[in-house]
Design a protein around this motif. Structure first.
Motif, PDB file in Angstrom:
ATOM      1  N   GLY A 182       0.820  -1.206   0.000  1.00 27.06           N
ATOM      2  CA  GLY A 182       0.000   0.000   0.000  1.00 27.06           C
ATOM      3  C   GLY A 182       0.851   1.253   0.000  1.00 27.06           C
ATOM      4  O   GLY A 182       2.082   1.199   0.123  1.00 27.06           O
ATOM      5  N   SER A 183       0.188   2.392  -0.151  1.00 28.66           N
ATOM      6  CA  SER A 183       0.853   3.696  -0.188  1.00 28.66           C
ATOM      7  C   SER A 183       0.048   4.658   0.674  1.00 28.66           C
ATOM      8  O   SER A 183      -1.187   4.678   0.606  1.00 28.66           O
ATOM      9  CB  SER A 183       0.928   4.199  -1.633  1.00 28.66           C
ATOM     10  OG  SER A 183       1.483   5.490  -1.687  1.00 28.66           O
ATOM     11  N   LEU A 184       0.733   5.433   1.501  1.00 32.04           N
ATOM     12  CA  LEU A 184       0.064   6.399   2.368  1.00 32.04           C
ATOM     13  C   LEU A 184      -0.045   7.743   1.660  1.00 32.04           C
ATOM     14  O   LEU A 184       0.902   8.198   1.010  1.00 32.04           O
ATOM     15  CB  LEU A 184       0.832   6.578   3.680  1.00 32.04           C
ATOM     16  CG  LEU A 184       1.134   5.313   4.480  1.00 32.04           C
ATOM     17  CD1 LEU A 184       1.676   5.682   5.855  1.00 32.04           C
ATOM     18  CD2 LEU A 184      -0.086   4.440   4.618  1.00 32.04           C
ATOM     19  N   ASP A 185      -1.191   8.369   1.795  1.00 36.75           N
ATOM     20  CA  ASP A 185      -1.451   9.638   1.126  1.00 36.75           C
ATOM     21  C   ASP A 185      -0.925  10.783   1.981  1.00 36.75           C
ATOM     22  O   ASP A 185      -1.481  11.099   3.029  1.00 36.75           O
ATOM     23  CB  ASP A 185      -2.948   9.811   0.885  1.00 36.75           C
ATOM     24  CG  ASP A 185      -3.272  11.077   0.118  1.00 36.75           C
ATOM     25  OD1 ASP A 185      -2.381  11.592  -0.584  1.00 36.75           O
ATOM     26  OD2 ASP A 185      -4.419  11.571   0.237  1.00 36.75           O
ATOM     27  N   LEU A 186       0.170  11.397   1.548  1.00 34.83           N
ATOM     28  CA  LEU A 186       0.731  12.556   2.242  1.00 34.83           C
ATOM     29  C   LEU A 186       0.248  13.809   1.523  1.00 34.83           C
ATOM     30  O   LEU A 186       0.555  14.001   0.343  1.00 34.83           O
ATOM     31  CB  LEU A 186       2.262  12.499   2.249  1.00 34.83           C
ATOM     32  CG  LEU A 186       2.895  11.253   2.861  1.00 34.83           C
ATOM     33  CD1 LEU A 186       4.419  11.350   2.799  1.00 34.83           C
ATOM     34  CD2 LEU A 186       2.424  11.040   4.295  1.00 34.83           C
ATOM     35  N   PRO A 187      -0.506  14.677   2.189  1.00 32.46           N
ATOM     36  CA  PRO A 187      -1.112  15.827   1.503  1.00 32.46           C
ATOM     37  C   PRO A 187      -0.105  16.904   1.104  1.00 32.46           C
ATOM     38  O   PRO A 187       0.873  17.150   1.805  1.00 32.46           O
ATOM     39  CB  PRO A 187      -2.100  16.372   2.548  1.00 32.46           C
ATOM     40  CG  PRO A 187      -1.564  15.912   3.863  1.00 32.46           C
ATOM     41  CD  PRO A 187      -0.911  14.596   3.605  1.00 32.46           C
ATOM     42  N   SER A 188      -0.349  17.519  -0.050  1.00 29.03           N
ATOM     43  CA  SER A 188       0.382  18.710  -0.519  1.00 29.03           C
ATOM     44  C   SER A 188       1.893  18.512  -0.523  1.00 29.03           C
ATOM     45  O   SER A 188       2.649  19.334   0.001  1.00 29.03           O
ATOM     46  CB  SER A 188       0.020  19.920   0.356  1.00 29.03           C
ATOM     47  OG  SER A 188      -1.367  20.124   0.386  1.00 29.03           O
ATOM     48  N   THR A 189       2.331  17.410  -1.119  1.00 29.32           N
ATOM     49  CA  THR A 189       3.764  17.134  -1.178  1.00 29.32           C
ATOM     50  C   THR A 189       4.053  16.170  -2.308  1.00 29.32           C
ATOM     51  O   THR A 189       3.151  15.472  -2.791  1.00 29.32           O
ATOM     52  CB  THR A 189       4.266  16.527   0.149  1.00 29.32           C
ATOM     53  OG1 THR A 189       5.675  16.345   0.089  1.00 29.32           O
ATOM     54  CG2 THR A 189       3.609  15.186   0.411  1.00 29.32           C
ATOM     55  N   GLN A 190       5.303  16.112  -2.723  1.00 38.00           N
ATOM     56  CA  GLN A 190       5.732  15.103  -3.685  1.00 38.00           C
ATOM     57  C   GLN A 190       6.313  13.882  -2.984  1.00 38.00           C
ATOM     58  O   GLN A 190       6.700  12.919  -3.642  1.00 38.00           O
ATOM     59  CB  GLN A 190       6.793  15.693  -4.630  1.00 38.00           C
ATOM     60  CG  GLN A 190       6.246  16.727  -5.613  1.00 38.00           C
ATOM     61  CD  GLN A 190       7.293  17.168  -6.613  1.00 38.00           C
ATOM     62  OE1 GLN A 190       8.488  17.111  -6.344  1.00 38.00           O
ATOM     63  NE2 GLN A 190       6.851  17.610  -7.777  1.00 38.00           N
ATOM     64  N   ASN A 191       6.361  13.918  -1.675  1.00 36.77           N
ATOM     65  CA  ASN A 191       6.949  12.814  -0.921  1.00 36.77           C
ATOM     66  C   ASN A 191       5.947  11.690  -0.730  1.00 36.77           C
ATOM     67  O   ASN A 191       4.752  11.860  -0.955  1.00 36.77           O
ATOM     68  CB  ASN A 191       7.475  13.328   0.412  1.00 36.77           C
ATOM     69  CG  ASN A 191       8.636  14.282   0.213  1.00 36.77           C
ATOM     70  OD1 ASN A 191       8.439  15.460  -0.075  1.00 36.77           O
ATOM     71  ND2 ASN A 191       9.848  13.779   0.338  1.00 36.77           N
ATOM     72  N   ASN A 192       6.438  10.545  -0.276  1.00 35.02           N
ATOM     73  CA  ASN A 192       5.610   9.351  -0.291  1.00 35.02           C
ATOM     74  C   ASN A 192       6.088   8.347   0.755  1.00 35.02           C
ATOM     75  O   ASN A 192       7.272   8.305   1.097  1.00 35.02           O
ATOM     76  CB  ASN A 192       5.666   8.740  -1.699  1.00 35.02           C
ATOM     77  CG  ASN A 192       4.762   7.533  -1.879  1.00 35.02           C
ATOM     78  OD1 ASN A 192       5.177   6.530  -2.420  1.00 35.02           O
ATOM     79  ND2 ASN A 192       3.540   7.639  -1.415  1.00 35.02           N
ATOM     80  N   ILE A 193       5.135   7.541   1.248  1.00 36.13           N
ATOM     81  CA  ILE A 193       5.434   6.414   2.123  1.00 36.13           C
ATOM     82  C   ILE A 193       4.740   5.188   1.538  1.00 36.13           C
ATOM     83  O   ILE A 193       3.548   5.233   1.243  1.00 36.13           O
ATOM     84  CB  ILE A 193       4.927   6.648   3.560  1.00 36.13           C
ATOM     85  CG1 ILE A 193       5.633   7.847   4.201  1.00 36.13           C
ATOM     86  CG2 ILE A 193       5.129   5.394   4.412  1.00 36.13           C
ATOM     87  CD1 ILE A 193       5.051   8.233   5.550  1.00 36.13           C
ATOM     88  N   ILE A 194       5.485   4.114   1.348  1.00 37.83           N
ATOM     89  CA  ILE A 194       4.872   2.863   0.911  1.00 37.83           C
ATOM     90  C   ILE A 194       5.181   1.779   1.929  1.00 37.83           C
ATOM     91  O   ILE A 194       6.055   1.936   2.785  1.00 37.83           O
ATOM     92  CB  ILE A 194       5.352   2.434  -0.490  1.00 37.83           C
ATOM     93  CG1 ILE A 194       6.856   2.140  -0.492  1.00 37.83           C
ATOM     94  CG2 ILE A 194       5.013   3.490  -1.531  1.00 37.83           C
ATOM     95  CD1 ILE A 194       7.348   1.520  -1.800  1.00 37.83           C
ATOM     96  N   TYR A 195       4.445   0.672   1.838  1.00 38.70           N
ATOM     97  CA  TYR A 195       4.725  -0.473   2.708  1.00 38.70           C
ATOM     98  C   TYR A 195       4.416  -1.753   1.948  1.00 38.70           C
ATOM     99  O   TYR A 195       3.644  -1.772   0.979  1.00 38.70           O
ATOM    100  CB  TYR A 195       3.913  -0.401   4.006  1.00 38.70           C
ATOM    101  CG  TYR A 195       2.411  -0.487   3.817  1.00 38.70           C
ATOM    102  CD1 TYR A 195       1.742  -1.711   3.861  1.00 38.70           C
ATOM    103  CD2 TYR A 195       1.654   0.669   3.596  1.00 38.70           C
ATOM    104  CE1 TYR A 195       0.369  -1.784   3.684  1.00 38.70           C
ATOM    105  CE2 TYR A 195       0.290   0.606   3.426  1.00 38.70           C
ATOM    106  CZ  TYR A 195      -0.345  -0.625   3.468  1.00 38.70           C
ATOM    107  OH  TYR A 195      -1.718  -0.688   3.283  1.00 38.70           O
ATOM    108  N   ALA A 196       5.042  -2.840   2.380  1.00 38.91           N
ATOM    109  CA  ALA A 196       4.817  -4.152   1.778  1.00 38.91           C
ATOM    110  C   ALA A 196       4.781  -5.201   2.874  1.00 38.91           C
ATOM    111  O   ALA A 196       5.615  -5.176   3.792  1.00 38.91           O
ATOM    112  CB  ALA A 196       5.916  -4.476   0.769  1.00 38.91           C
TER     113      ALA A 196
END
Length: 345
Positions: A182-196
């Motif tokens: 999955g991927s976490l929605d970080l608002p107003s940014t180009q950054n990102n968090i994913i998990y497996a």
């Protein structure tokens, strides 16, 4: 002569009080996850400097047999208790790998140099060769280039930032089956968090790959000496701290709902002296603090070595080793740890 010496000592002690106060204040603020403290939280970037200056003051007063040394001694002691050690006394020995061991690498690869930020030819291919040489079981990539997966065929499983997501791409490569992601929605940014969620032997472990807000500041004397530029730089630092805190809180909320044994990797774009680090780390083990050596540098900022890339593991893992590398193939340096899953003992 005595009068001038007395005035000098008063001035020195006044500065000493300020530096000691700033160190203690920064330590206290690092435990307070409130965004309106972001303006003060910027001080966490200069914690090593505050420690160093307090030690100099301690030596200065001790050499003069003055009890004033107790001020900096107290500040350094409290700072150590609040921040913990930041110099590793471990070694780079990697034990013989067993079936219950897991080798994991985290690396911000700067897009495998697809934009040519580094002038040397073949940088992207050199990163691929570096990964193949050290052969981690799980490879967490920040600022990924999707085309490169074809060169990492030793990993039959991978999870990436979703395609429609207009963000910097992260990836998790694994030799073990990924059963969900999955991927976490970080608002107003180009950054990102994913998990497996990865099937490791008979257990499922969750691996997070974080890339938090970048400061996006080019190190230069003008940014800190020119009045107008200094103000803009400071405002950008404060804004970045605020965004990182928001992102860390989003991660923490998701993490606390995880029913798996967890490993957290990534580029936090902040030091271990910040409240961002404390929020992300929680009760996890920092593999560098467990087995690392030296200062653990993963990024050079204005020739200052910073540790902003981490591998954090649940207590169910035994940390066997932690390695920092000096390969200059990106603006970050890779880190790797070997973990032993205690449920297989």
């Amino acid at each position: 002569m005595e009068k001038s010496t007395s005035i000098w000592n008063r001035v020195v002690y006044a500065v000493n009080i300020l530096i000691a106060f700033l160190l203690i204040l920064t330590g206290v603020i690092s435990y307070v996850p409130l965004r309106f403290f972001s303006a003060i939280s910027v001080l966490s970037l200069v914690v090593p400097f505050l420690f160093a200056v307090n030690i100099l003051f301690l030596l200065y007063w001790a050499a003069r047999l003055k009890r004033k040394f107790l001020l900096s001694f107290t500040a350094v002691l409290l700072g150590y208790l609040m921040f913990g050690p930041f110099y590793g006394l471990g070694n780079n020995h990697v034990p013989q790998k067993e079936s219950s061991d897991l080798k994991i690498m985290s690396y911000n690869v700067w897009g495998f140099n697809k934009n040519g930020w580094m002038e040397e030819p073949g940088v992207g291919d050199s990163i691929i060769e570096f990964v193949k040489k050290h052969d981690p079981d799980i490879f967490c990539v920040q600022e990924h280039n999707r085309a490169r997966y074809q060169q990492l065929r030793q990993y039959p499983y991978r999870s990436e930032t979703p395609h429609p997501n207009k963000r910097a791409t992260q990836a998790i490569f694994s030799k073990f089956p990924i059963i969900s992601s999955g991927s976490l929605d970080l608002p107003s940014t180009q950054n990102n968090i994913i998990y497996a969620d990865i099937l490791f032997r008979k257990d499922t472990i969750r691996v997070y790959n974080l890339h938090l807000q970048s400061f996006k500041i080019r190190p230069s004397t003008d940014n800190f000496s020119d009045g107008e530029k200094s103000e803009r730089t400071y405002k950008r630092l404060v804004h970045t701290f605020s965004k990182q805190l928001e992102q860390a809180e989003i991660f923490r909320k998701h993490f606390e709902n995880s029913s798996y044994t967890n490993i957290v990797c990534g580029d936090l774009n902040n030091t271990q002296f910040s409240n961002i680090y404390k929020i992300v780390k929680g009760d996890l083990q920092d593999t560098f603090l467990e087995k690392g050596k030296g200062f653990g540098r993963t990024y050079d900022f204005w020739k200052i070595p910073l540790r902003i890339d981490y591998i954090l593991a649940d207590p169910e893992f035994e940390v066997l080793s932690h390695q920092n590398f000096n390969e200059r193939l990106s603006d970050h340096y890779p880190v790797m740890a070997t973990l032993r899953f205690n449920s297989h003992q």
